[in-house]
Enzyme design. Structure first.
Site, PDB file in Angstrom:
ATOM      1  N   SER A 254      34.937  63.836  33.684  1.00  0.00           N
ATOM      2  CA  SER A 254      36.153  64.590  33.404  1.00  0.00           C
ATOM      3  C   SER A 254      36.227  64.922  31.927  1.00  0.00           C
ATOM      4  CB  SER A 254      37.388  63.779  33.805  1.00  0.00           C
ATOM      5  OG  SER A 254      37.610  62.773  32.832  1.00  0.00           O
ATOM      6  N   LYS A 255      37.251  65.680  31.569  1.00  0.00           N
ATOM      7  CA  LYS A 255      37.413  66.084  30.158  1.00  0.00           C
ATOM      8  C   LYS A 255      37.421  64.867  29.230  1.00  0.00           C
ATOM      9  CE  LYS A 255      39.311  70.650  30.084  1.00  0.00           C
ATOM     10  NZ  LYS A 255      40.194  71.047  31.177  1.00  0.00           N
ATOM     11  N   ARG A 256      37.901  63.745  29.758  1.00  0.00           N
ATOM     12  CA  ARG A 256      37.981  62.544  28.930  1.00  0.00           C
ATOM     13  C   ARG A 256      36.593  62.044  28.510  1.00  0.00           C
ATOM     14  NH1 ARG A 256      40.507  59.530  32.723  1.00  0.00           N
ATOM     15  NH2 ARG A 256      41.330  61.411  33.647  1.00  0.00           N
TER      16      ARG A 256
END
Ligand code: GLU
Length: 487
Positions: A254-256
């Site tokens: 994910s973006k994280r």
């Protein structure tokens, strides 16, 4: 499963962000499948979320696909331009009784879910407005209520399809959350904004898509969409659900996780060729004997869903780096020089007068550096001591100050032939041996000290080639370092 008829696949990105690695990998599998079967790979920009969709994201997605070499056929279809077709399909479903207006307010729906939660039941719409009488509807309208449009999903329905990756799939209608909203809230004489599952089915049918290839996070959508195909009287395409890309912890990337956009990888200096090669390996195993380094065309020639794994694909930076290195090593001196020139120019390198401004010298430098490059940017960092005179780092300073270093360099200087003669490898080796014995040090001591003097570091490429490339400024560096260490 044998493929019959003409293959038409599509990528349907939502322009609500930059091109994500997951979407790009879906694009890779669609492209490979289309090209393998001599079919078409189409694009559809799903921009119906008016608040979050942005033209700059569409531009980023198209640029990213183009950069990766994933060429598409024809002009992209813009979903928002097809809203009349979407409304017509909803009108058809209302007329045939497959869809109805639901007047439940947000507050009522929240109360319904809270009750379900309190009773430990899975949250779902309880189909409460499925069979309203005309009088009840009129009463809601008179109250000023607006309505969403819902599509009936019978709890008893059993939805099955042969998934090209996952085999026979089976979903119970009762696991789909109750009748699904296909149009947003609007006054009861209108059709509100059509929603994802409905528009995808209408558009895939209109584009005559033969195979829908997308991430496994869409499996429940596929079950819902198959019901819509039936209700609208369209033949459904075949489906292939590809495994998710996982991070190091085995969770969905994910973006994280930091770098996830294709433009981020591009900015970090990854080559399109390596990245696309790597994405092909994210969930697909090439046939035996093919190795892991190949072009898109080579992969397309043998691509089939039988070799796509069901398990999630863990993102492996080491493998991506290895592939990128392979691409750079195999590039050849001149193409590598072409790629490095703008990066060098940005530092003001490679111009003016001197050997470093000559194409031939630059090609030799590329040849020298190529085997140790992982990213293109390494070709800037590692070229630094060739274009600029380096300050020795701590290890180099320690080496230059160590016993025997200075006498060895002085001996080497005294033995260098006068004039402008560049040395051959054999001459250089002989000279080094002679200088070391004259100074009474091991040849290794001289080599290390020479490297420190020339490159300001104990690491670097082949010393003799380095010496030759630095000629004649190498002699100056040597003179400088051997004299600067004189007490
Ligand atoms: N716009 C959807 C997405 O980006 C498309 C999914 C699909 O391929 O149907 O997830």
């Amino acid at each position: 499963m044998a493929v019959t008829g003409s293959v038409r696949v599509r990528l349907a990105p939502s322009p609500t962000g930059t091109l994500h690695i997951g979407t790009a990998r879906t694009a890779v599998f669609n492209w490979l499948f289309a090209r393998h079967h001599g079919g078409s790979f189409l694009l559809r920009i799903e921009d119906t979320d008016r608040e979050r969709s942005k033209p700059e994201y569409t531009a980023n997605i198209l640029e990213g696909l183009h950069w990766l070499g994933l060429d598409w056929d024809g002009e992209p279809v813009i979903q928002s331009e097809r809203i009349e077709a979407h409304r017509a399909a909803i009108a058809q479903l209302l007329a045939s009784g497959h869809a109805y207006r639901c007047y439940a307010t947000e507050a009522e729906l929240v109360a319904m879910r809270e009750l379900q939660q309190a009773q430990n039941r899975a949250p779902r719409y309880d189909n409460r407005h499925r069979d309203l009488s005309p009088e009840q509807e009129r009463a809601f309208v008179a109250e000023g209520r607006q309505a969403v449009i819902r599509f009936r999903i019978d709890d008893g329905a059993v939805i099955t399809w042969p998934d090209l990756v996952r085999g026979e799939m089976r979903w119970a209608g009762s696991d789909l959350g109750g009748d699904m909203v296909i149009a947003r809230r609007a006054p009861a004489d209108q059709i509100g904004d059509p929603l994802y599952n409905l528009v995808v089915v209408v558009d895939d049918a209109a584009m005559a898509i033969s195979h829908v290839i997308r991430g496994e996070d869409h499996i429940a959508n596929t079950a819902k969409q198959l019901l819509l195909y039936g209700a609208l009287g369209h033949t459904a395409p075949l489906f292939a659900h590809t495994p998710l890309i996982l991070n190091q912890e085995g969770k969905k990337l994910s973006k994280r996780d930091g770098v996830t956009s294709i433009s981020d990888f591009q900015a970090m200096g990854y080559s399109a060729e390596a990245l696309v090669n790597y994405m092909t390996l994210l969930g697909w195993s090439p046939p035996e004997g093919m190795g892991e380094r190949f072009s898109l065309e080579q992969a397309a020639a043998v691509f089939e869903f039988g070799r796509v794994n069901r398990a999630g694909a863990r993102f492996d930076w080491d493998k991506l780096n290895w592939l990128n290195g392979q691409v750079l090593h195999g590039l050849g001196a001149e193409p590598l020089r072409q790629q490095l020139l703008p990066l060098w120019a940005a530092r003001g390198w490679g111009t003016g007068t001197g050997p470093w401004a000559e194409a031939d010298w630059q090609r030799q430098l590329c040849e020298l550096l190529a085997p140790s490059l992982t990213l293109l940017a390494d070709g800037v960092e590692q070229a630094t001591p060739f274009f600029t005179r380096p300050e020795p780092d701590a290890a180099a300073l320690a080496q230059l100050a160590s016993d025997g270093a200075r006498p060895a360099l002085v001996a080497l200087l005294s033995l260098l032939p006068a004039g402008d003669a560049a040395l051959s490898a054999e001459q250089a080796q002989a000279l080094l041996a002679q200088a070391a014995s004259q100074a009474g040090v091991k040849k290794g001591v001289l080599m290390k000290s020479l490297r420190a003097a020339l490159l300001g570091s104990l690491q670097g490429p082949d010393l003799v080639s380095t010496w030759r490339l630095l000629h004649p400024s190498g002699e100056d560096r040597l003179r400088l370092q051997s004299s600067s260490t004189v007490p």
